[in-house]
Design a protein around this motif. Sequence first.
Motif, short mmCIF file in Angstrom:
data_model
loop_
_atom_site.label_atom_id
_atom_site.label_comp_id
_atom_site.label_asym_id
_atom_site.label_seq_id
_atom_site.Cartn_x
_atom_site.Cartn_y
_atom_site.Cartn_z
N CYS A 126 0.83 -1.21 0.00
CA CYS A 126 0.00 0.00 0.00
C CYS A 126 0.86 1.26 0.00
N ALA A 127 0.28 2.34 -0.50
CA ALA A 127 1.00 3.61 -0.63
C ALA A 127 0.79 4.52 0.58
N THR A 128 -0.37 4.43 1.19
CA THR A 128 -0.71 5.27 2.35
C THR A 128 -1.45 4.41 3.37
N GLY A 129 -1.65 4.97 4.54
CA GLY A 129 -2.43 4.27 5.55
C GLY A 129 -3.90 4.22 5.16
N ALA A 130 -4.58 3.17 5.59
CA ALA A 130 -5.99 3.00 5.26
C ALA A 130 -6.66 2.15 6.33
#
Length: 207
Positions: A93-97
Amino acid sequence: MNEEDAVYEIHVHGDVAVRKDVGFSALEQALKPLWSYVQARSLMEAASSIYEGEPGIHFDPQEHVLHLCWTLRGDDDFRQQLDDVCMNLNDVCATGASIEVTFYDAQYDEEDEQAGRDVNDDFVLLFVGPTPEAIMQAQRDLLVEDVVHLMERHFDAAELSGVVGEIDKLFSDRLSALASSLQLGRPRHGADHGPNPGSSRRPRYLH
C-alpha cells in the motif's frame, strides 16, 4: 467448509491506495489469504461478493486503488486470514488506510429478532500502511472525523480545534511509544467495536 454451516456472513469494506509500482499479480498474491479462504484458485475467481449488489474485490489500475466491498461466508478462523492479509497489504500500500470487517451471525433470523434473542455479530476495524507513521495517520484521521462529526451537533467547527489538537498529541505520544510494534498492523478491537450482543445489528452497506 460447507457454506450452509457457516457461522457468519463476513463483510470486508475499505479502500486501499496501492503503490504505483505494484501490479495486479503482486496484489493478487497479497490478497491470497482472502481468496484462498473461499477455496478459489485466483483473485478473479473469488472477487464477486455473495450479494449481487456489492462490487466485491476490485482493483482500479488507473487510480491504483483497491476497493473492497465483499461478503463471504465463514467462521472464526477467518480472523487469522485478516492478520495475514494486513501484513501483506502493508508491503504494497501507498498510504495508511482502514478496513472494516463485520461478522454477521448467519444463524440469526427474523424470528430471533422478534423474540428479542441475542445476536452474535462482531465488528473489527483494521489499519494497514507502509509505515507505522502511515498507520497512525489513518487511525488519527478516522478518529478526528468521528469526533468532529459527533461534536458538531453541539459546537461550531471552529470551537473544536483544541479537541483535534489533543487527539494529535495522543497519537504523537503513542507513535513515540509504539513505532516499532508489530501490533500496529493487526486488528484493533476498540471499546465500541467488540462483540455486539443484543438484537441491534450493524447496517449493511448499500450500493
